[in-house]
Structure formats: structure tokens, C-alpha cells
Scaffold this motif. Sequence first.
Motif: not given
Length: 248
Positions: A86-105
Amino acid sequence: MPRILAVVVLYFPSRPLEHIVESFKSHVDDILVVDNTQNNTGVAAALNLGLKKALEEHYDWCLTMDQDSFFEKGALEKLKNIAFEADEKVGMISPFHKTQKSEKNVRGTIDEVRFTMSSGCLVRINTIGYFEEKLFIDSVDTEYCLRLRKNGYKIIRVNDAVLDHELGTLKKNWLGFSTIVHPASRRYYITRNMLYIMSLYPEIRMFGIKELIKAFVLIVIAENDKPEKIKAFFRGFRDFREIKNAKL
């Protein structure tokens, strides 16, 4: 090769530590465990111990984990591959959070997002400083994300890197649908801290208003302990200016 420090926050964990770290321990360079069980200093302060250690010891990324999350197979490797390129302006990288209420991935895509939950995220070291400790719990990750974006950094979510994450207790109510149920103490922090970040970041005010209205309606029509939770809700309104003006 970029180096990763994982920080995992515990608070009366329901699983042994070796199970909590199992899904990520072989993919990071070191792990800092912060146990808040006996002396709860708040999730922000606990995460900041990890960020400070990572900065002092010249790590490149900090993996922020809580006790109720685990990566599905291959997920963290995907996050690392994205982070290391990633370039230096990417400050955070998140996974897809699969929760009890999450929408379809939607697998196989990468999205830029406004904010995300902190668990399972890779946070770039030496960008905007630390998490806001006066929030204590709730909206800590949202405030940090909004501050990243305000300072020109991007937050990206890797949709095929899945993190299983429990948000809280899911209960079916008398209306026939299920909601995440929080105790009155959490309702206080959720309300107070949402108002706080709304006051700092006008771009989320409409989102915040909708969330607060939805939370209050659910308390009134669908949850137990209504008097305590309603009192906590309005205490949050009373106290948010106090934390806005507080100096740590």
C-alpha cells in the motif's frame, strides 16, 4: 520486510489466551497482551499501549485485536499482502467483519470506507498519533478513522479477508426480530461518545442522529431494563460536553 506488532485487549475473556491468539500468532512478529480485567483503563488506553510499543520499537504496522474475534483461514495473509504494497496514504486496512448482523459479504473486492471496527485491523504506525482515551469505550475506532481521513489518510476494507467478530448478545424480542442487546452502562457510553464525535466531525451528524434515534426506539419497544437504559441514554446527552472539554 515490514514488521507487525499485534495488541490484543482482554476483559474477562471467555476463552483461554492461546485460543484467542491462535488465528494470528504465526503471522505477526510479536504480541502485546493487555488485560483490563482487574483494572479497566478502557479500550483506547489499552490499544495505545500497543501503538506506543510499536512506535518505540520501530514496527511498521499494529494489528489491533479484541478477545471476541478470530480470522478465517488466509484472511490475515491477504491483509498483510495489501498492507505491504500500500502507498503511504493508506492509514488502516480492515478485514470484512462477519458479525451476527453483518450484511452479505461481496468477496474479491477492496473498498475505501469512512470508518470500521478496530478489531482485526492493521494500523499504520506514525500517522496521526493515538486513540482518544477520554472516550474509554465505544466510538473509539470511529473517531480514529474519521481523524485519519481528516488528515488525508485512506481506510480500505479487504472484503475477502474475513474476521469473525461478536458484537454482543443477540436476543430475539417480542416483535419477532433480533437485536444486539447492551447493558445500561454501554448505552451511556454509546450515546455520549456518538454525540462527541458528531460534534467534531459534522460529516457524520446525520448518520449519528439516525443511530441515536434507532437505539432509543429499540430500548423503548424491544429491550428489557427500560428505565435504567433510558436514564443512561439521557445521561449520555448530559455528559458529552464534559468529555469534549476535558483534557487528559
